[in-house]
Design an enzyme around this catalytic site. Sequence first.
Site, mmCIF file in Angstrom:
data_model
loop_
_atom_site.group_PDB
_atom_site.id
_atom_site.type_symbol
_atom_site.label_atom_id
_atom_site.label_comp_id
_atom_site.label_asym_id
_atom_site.label_seq_id
_atom_site.Cartn_x
_atom_site.Cartn_y
_atom_site.Cartn_z
ATOM 1 C CE1 TYR A 93 0.182 -6.584 15.657
ATOM 2 C CE2 TYR A 93 2.281 -5.644 16.337
ATOM 3 C CZ TYR A 93 0.968 -5.476 15.931
ATOM 4 O OH TYR A 93 0.443 -4.220 15.781
ATOM 5 C CG PHE A 110 -12.984 7.159 -9.796
ATOM 6 C CD1 PHE A 110 -12.196 8.167 -9.269
ATOM 7 C CD2 PHE A 110 -12.553 5.849 -9.663
ATOM 8 C CE1 PHE A 110 -11.000 7.879 -8.620
ATOM 9 C CE2 PHE A 110 -11.360 5.534 -9.016
ATOM 10 C CZ PHE A 110 -10.579 6.565 -8.491
ATOM 11 C CG ASP A 164 3.022 5.195 -9.046
ATOM 12 O OD1 ASP A 164 3.230 3.973 -8.938
ATOM 13 O OD2 ASP A 164 1.885 5.685 -8.994
ATOM 14 C CE LYS A 220 -2.642 -1.036 -9.689
ATOM 15 N NZ LYS A 220 -3.054 -0.567 -8.349
ATOM 16 C CG PHE A 234 -3.103 6.979 -10.339
ATOM 17 C CD1 PHE A 234 -3.753 6.473 -11.457
ATOM 18 C CD2 PHE A 234 -3.409 6.428 -9.099
ATOM 19 C CE1 PHE A 234 -4.676 5.430 -11.337
ATOM 20 C CE2 PHE A 234 -4.319 5.387 -8.978
ATOM 21 C CZ PHE A 234 -4.966 4.896 -10.092
ATOM 22 C CB THR A 235 -7.417 8.654 -8.867
ATOM 23 O OG1 THR A 235 -6.980 7.295 -8.784
ATOM 24 C CG2 THR A 235 -8.067 8.887 -10.229
ATOM 25 N NE ARG A 272 -9.576 5.649 -14.108
ATOM 26 C CZ ARG A 272 -9.249 5.441 -12.821
ATOM 27 N NH1 ARG A 272 -8.161 4.818 -12.501
ATOM 28 N NH2 ARG A 272 -10.011 5.864 -11.843
#
Length: 459
Positions: free
Chosen positions: A74, A451, A217, A260, A126-127, A384
């Site tokens: 943990y 979306f 980002d 990614k 970005f969303t 998009r």
Amino acid sequence: MNKEFYPAEPFRIKSVETVKMISREEREQVIKDAGYNTFLIDSEDVYIDLLTDSGTNAMSDKQWAGMMIGDEAYAGSKNFKHLEATVQELFGFKHIVPTHQGRGAENLLSQIAIKPGQYVPGNMYFTTTRYHQERNGGIFVDIIRSEAHDASIDIPFKGDIDVEKLKNLIEEKGAENIAYVCLAVTVNLAGGQPVSMKNMREVRELTNKYGISVFYDATRCVENAYFIKEQEEGFADKSISDIVLEMFSYSDGCTMSGKKDCLVNIGGFLCMNDDDLFNDAKELVVVYEGMPSYGGMAGRDMEAMAIGLRESMQFEYIQHRVKQVRYLGQKLIEAGVPIVEPVGGHAVFLDARRFCPHLSQEQFPAQSLAANLYVESGVRSMERGIVSAGRDRKTGKNHAPKLETVRLTIPRRVYTYSHMDLVADAVIKLYKHKEDIKGLKFVYEPKQLRFFTARFEEI
Ligand code: PM9
């Protein structure tokens, strides 16, 4: 095909997953049942899945081996220590806070670094990023260079911040009213467009003058580094990891979706150099994610991420990655299909405005184009455009972005050039009878990030 060198896959395939194509009649039923939203299609009904490059990576044998040495304690997992040391070495930041994925890091950063009413300038939205900024009282301002909003302008480093726009914003609003600058490398919604090192230096210089922080980002930072090596003067002989390290040296920290460029299926993290901010993040991570030594990830996930991040910096891997995407884009360009140019790092974006000139943006041309491509070929893509952009929180009006696109997103190390050929043929075939694509209207519109789960019917 143009003369560009397209390298063969720098890997051999050790494990395979069978895919199957259902009939056209079945696909017509599937898309109706999914409310014309490709997010709502079952994976088993998809032939080639280009919905996203997020969490869809194929892991290497070394990463799978790493999964077996997961330390699932943990607290104080040794895999966290490995991840921490790897990120510190490759990104150069002092502190790392693990999170379950990128938006977990965005949530933490937005809560600790934005005061209500402050501005958060960024190179296009970005969303999930904008969602967390606005949820914490921030006001997003787009300061990307104007060309990024035009699909047909083919210039390098289309993701750059317009430094003049940033300077004007700071002078108009006052430095104390800017929470931080959010700089995405690469810019997803502009088409995966990279940012130049020159631009990063300029942004750093300007923000230093005013005492403003810059958070990247970092989601596709390795793809960005490849473009710098390929196209920016003075970087041809530098290694990808040296370029990544220099990129981050012009920032105060970053948010990262590990799904990614870390070559894994889940995970993320937040980095910073500032000790006080790190303490704030550690206090909050236990509320939303878990202990600061796992932040929502299993030990084995952190091990795979540490190994994957290092693998992603290998030149042969990243060269093939970017060029495979470019190969698909080039085939479409040569067939006259309108796409966002130049082709970016992770996806080819169809320009739905030019693909479906018979539809207005209020008829959701990109949403419908994605649905039709699925029916045509079993290939899944993603809207998009206006649907992804959502509504203005204050006025309730639709944001109407200039870019109305369908994203063909290439998962890493998953598909071959033959798959790219198949996808190109499907898109070209659909383009020949594009007039058949009908407009859509909402039958269910979620209030947040619509979306993902919205439903539509044909007009
Ligand atoms: N990007 C993508 O498909 C997955 C979510 S939207 C379908 O492009 C950037 C630039 C991203 C991103 C996710 C996130 C959030 C932050 N920044 O999905 O929470 O492209 O790990 O990351 C998606 P997480």
